[in-house]
Design a protein around this motif. Sequence first.
Motif, PDB file in Angstrom:
ATOM      1  N   LEU A   9       0.818  -1.223   0.000  1.00 29.64           N
ATOM      2  CA  LEU A   9       0.000   0.000   0.000  1.00 29.64           C
ATOM      3  C   LEU A   9       0.856   1.279   0.000  1.00 29.64           C
ATOM      4  O   LEU A   9       0.368   2.338   0.310  1.00 29.64           O
ATOM      5  N   GLU A  10       2.110   1.207  -0.399  1.00 27.09           N
ATOM      6  CA  GLU A  10       2.987   2.398  -0.406  1.00 27.09           C
ATOM      7  C   GLU A  10       2.612   3.286  -1.606  1.00 27.09           C
ATOM      8  O   GLU A  10       2.662   2.848  -2.755  1.00 27.09           O
ATOM      9  N   ILE A  11       2.267   4.491  -1.317  1.00 27.49           N
ATOM     10  CA  ILE A  11       1.776   5.415  -2.366  1.00 27.49           C
ATOM     11  C   ILE A  11       2.911   5.958  -3.198  1.00 27.49           C
ATOM     12  O   ILE A  11       2.810   6.112  -4.411  1.00 27.49           O
ATOM     13  N   GLY A  12       4.029   6.300  -2.669  1.00 29.53           N
ATOM     14  CA  GLY A  12       5.119   6.931  -3.383  1.00 29.53           C
ATOM     15  C   GLY A  12       5.880   5.996  -4.284  1.00 29.53           C
ATOM     16  O   GLY A  12       6.842   6.405  -4.947  1.00 29.53           O
ATOM     17  N   ARG A  13       5.479   4.732  -4.359  1.00 26.01           N
ATOM     18  CA  ARG A  13       6.230   3.811  -5.175  1.00 26.01           C
ATOM     19  C   ARG A  13       6.041   4.098  -6.653  1.00 26.01           C
ATOM     20  O   ARG A  13       6.973   3.985  -7.433  1.00 26.01           O
ATOM     21  N   ASN A  14       4.850   4.486  -7.133  1.00 26.57           N
ATOM     22  CA  ASN A  14       4.580   4.752  -8.551  1.00 26.57           C
ATOM     23  C   ASN A  14       4.401   6.259  -8.840  1.00 26.57           C
ATOM     24  O   ASN A  14       3.708   6.668  -9.784  1.00 26.57           O
ATOM     25  N   SER A  15       4.997   7.096  -8.056  1.00 32.59           N
ATOM     26  CA  SER A  15       4.825   8.552  -8.242  1.00 32.59           C
ATOM     27  C   SER A  15       5.450   9.026  -9.542  1.00 32.59           C
ATOM     28  O   SER A  15       4.901   9.895 -10.235  1.00 32.59           O
ATOM     29  N   SER A  16       6.563   8.512  -9.959  1.00 29.63           N
ATOM     30  CA  SER A  16       7.201   8.940 -11.216  1.00 29.63           C
ATOM     31  C   SER A  16       6.342   8.585 -12.418  1.00 29.63           C
ATOM     32  O   SER A  16       6.254   9.340 -13.399  1.00 29.63           O
ATOM     33  N   LEU A  17       5.685   7.434 -12.329  1.00 24.57           N
ATOM     34  CA  LEU A  17       4.824   7.034 -13.430  1.00 24.57           C
ATOM     35  C   LEU A  17       3.628   7.975 -13.550  1.00 24.57           C
ATOM     36  O   LEU A  17       3.238   8.412 -14.637  1.00 24.57           O
ATOM     37  N   TYR A  18       3.067   8.289 -12.391  1.00 16.94           N
ATOM     38  CA  TYR A  18       1.927   9.204 -12.396  1.00 16.94           C
ATOM     39  C   TYR A  18       2.330  10.605 -12.919  1.00 16.94           C
ATOM     40  O   TYR A  18       1.569  11.282 -13.627  1.00 16.94           O
TER      41      TYR A  18
END
Length: 242
Positions: A9-18
């Motif tokens: 449930l880590e939110i910052g894991r896909n931040s670059s993709l977003y």
Amino acid sequence: MKPKKNPKLEIGRNSSLYFAIGLNLMLLLSWQMLEFKTYENDVVSIDVLEVVSEFEEEIPVLDQVALPPPPPPPAVLQENLQIVEDVEDVEETIIESSETDQSDAIVEVIHVEDVEVVEIEEEVEVAFAVIEDVPVFPGCEGLSKSKSKECFQKKMQEHVVKHFTYPAAALDLGIQGRVSIIFTIDTQGYVAGIRSRGPDKILEKEAERIIGLLPKMRPGKQRGKPVKVSYAVPIFFKYQEG
């Protein structure tokens, strides 16, 4: 020891993709906005034209006024020529010449003794410097010719100083200078023909007034006869500033 957060449930894991997806969406939206074109719609105004029938006013026919008849043409004068036979003798008129020649004698002879010679005295004007007998100023009587000339010039200076007045208008305007006066003493001893030349009309008028106050003199003489004498005198108008 168990971790406090769930790694799934880590939110910052896909931040670059977003971030990449959002950036592409913004670029696409900006490109669409720049390429968007609009067109102006022509506005056509439709009016209703109302046609009103013109009212034709009937002009009443007036009775024609009878004009006076034109004047009759002028009568043609016919010249009646009458031929007369040339039966009368015409006397010719002889015109005698009025010209004379050397053969004609002169009947009337005019003698020289009968001709009356009238002497016309010409008015002569002599300058003061060359006059034989200068005009005599009142108070200079009984002097020699040289002394009379000196006395005349002295009396003239005294007269100018006595009657000299500086015009107030010239003082207000700051006008000063030399006025040359030329006048004549006629055969009766009166001053006449006053002329002046100066820097301004105000000073010229004052100088002429001074000369006009000169008294009557004994006229000058040339060859024993009274003659007009011309004389020139300068009058200086000067004020001290300050």
